[in-house]
Write an enzyme that holds these catalytic residues in place. Structure first.
Site, PDB file in Angstrom:
ATOM      1  N   HIS A  45     -42.271  81.915 -41.619  1.00 36.07           N
ATOM      2  CA  HIS A  45     -43.122  80.751 -41.454  1.00 36.07           C
ATOM      3  C   HIS A  45     -44.523  81.249 -41.096  1.00 36.07           C
ATOM      4  CE1 HIS A  45     -39.919  77.421 -40.578  1.00 36.07           C
ATOM      5  NE2 HIS A  45     -39.741  78.016 -41.757  1.00 36.07           N
ATOM      6  N   GLU A 105     -46.510  80.845 -38.538  1.00 38.22           N
ATOM      7  CA  GLU A 105     -46.689  81.374 -37.190  1.00 38.22           C
ATOM      8  C   GLU A 105     -46.032  82.750 -37.052  1.00 38.22           C
ATOM      9  OE1 GLU A 105     -46.423  76.843 -37.010  1.00 38.22           O
ATOM     10  OE2 GLU A 105     -45.363  78.458 -38.036  1.00 38.22           O
ATOM     11  N   SER A 136     -47.278  71.244 -36.996  1.00 36.95           N
ATOM     12  CA  SER A 136     -46.516  71.343 -35.753  1.00 36.95           C
ATOM     13  C   SER A 136     -45.433  72.419 -35.890  1.00 36.95           C
ATOM     14  CB  SER A 136     -45.873  69.978 -35.469  1.00 36.95           C
ATOM     15  OG  SER A 136     -45.156  69.991 -34.266  1.00 36.95           O
ATOM     16  N   CYS A 180     -42.123  74.572 -35.826  1.00 38.54           N
ATOM     17  CA  CYS A 180     -40.696  74.244 -35.842  1.00 38.54           C
ATOM     18  C   CYS A 180     -39.995  74.880 -34.646  1.00 38.54           C
ATOM     19  CB  CYS A 180     -40.077  74.743 -37.151  1.00 38.54           C
ATOM     20  SG  CYS A 180     -39.913  76.548 -37.207  1.00 38.54           S
ATOM     21  N   CYS A 222     -40.419  78.834 -34.629  1.00 43.08           N
ATOM     22  CA  CYS A 222     -41.760  79.273 -34.255  1.00 43.08           C
ATOM     23  C   CYS A 222     -42.071  78.916 -32.807  1.00 43.08           C
ATOM     24  CB  CYS A 222     -42.788  78.691 -35.219  1.00 43.08           C
ATOM     25  SG  CYS A 222     -42.530  79.293 -36.910  1.00 43.08           S
TER      26      CYS A 222
END
Length: 145
Positions: free
Chosen positions: A50, A52, A77, A79, A82
């Site tokens: 992801h 991040e 936002s 998950c 992350c």
């Protein structure tokens, strides 16, 4: 527009241009970007990259006190996965581009002491809404649906 959020948006656009999911992230310490990344699950055939996670990986090894004074910017936002990394490294501040198309465990992050700022930036919302509309199967795979 905040320059760091714009850098995260630039990362999201790079991911989309590569055929991936348009989510970007940057890690900022002392007013300087020390890591940047975007969702590369599709491009790398990865289960965990992801935005991040890619950003943190690209920042390299940092000292605990560096993470604690860092701010993570993400176009979406974070998950559960992350958020776990944010909590593990005790990143104290997260700036979220938008949480309209997806909302991670923000209340839990706040309960654990993370300062969250949700911008709900129109560019971030448009990027994700368009992507979810155009590639719902890929989006559902990314969030584990």
């Amino acid at each position: 527009m905040d320059e760091f959020l714009q850098a995260a948006i630039d990362e999201a656009r790079a991911g989309l241009a590569e055929g991936g999911i348009p989510i970007g992230s940057v890690l900022v310490i002392d007013g300087r970007i020390v890591g940047r990344g975007h969702n590369r699950r599709v491009q790398r055939g990865s289960a965990v990259l992801h935005a991040e996670m890619d950003c943190l990986e690209n920042a390299g090894r940092l000292k605990a006190r560096d993470y604690q004074r860092a701010t993570l910017y993400s176009t979406l936002s974070p998950c559960d996965m992350c958020t776990g990394a944010i909590l593990l490294y005790k990143i104290s501040r997260v700036v979220i581009g938008e949480n309209q198309t997806f909302r991670g465990p923000e209340d839990y992050s706040r309960q654990r002491g993370v300062e969250l700022t949700v911008v709900n930036d129109a560019q971030c919302i448009r990027l994700m809404r368009d992507f979810i509309r155009d590639k719902p199967e890929l989006w559902n795979e990314d969030i584990g649906v």
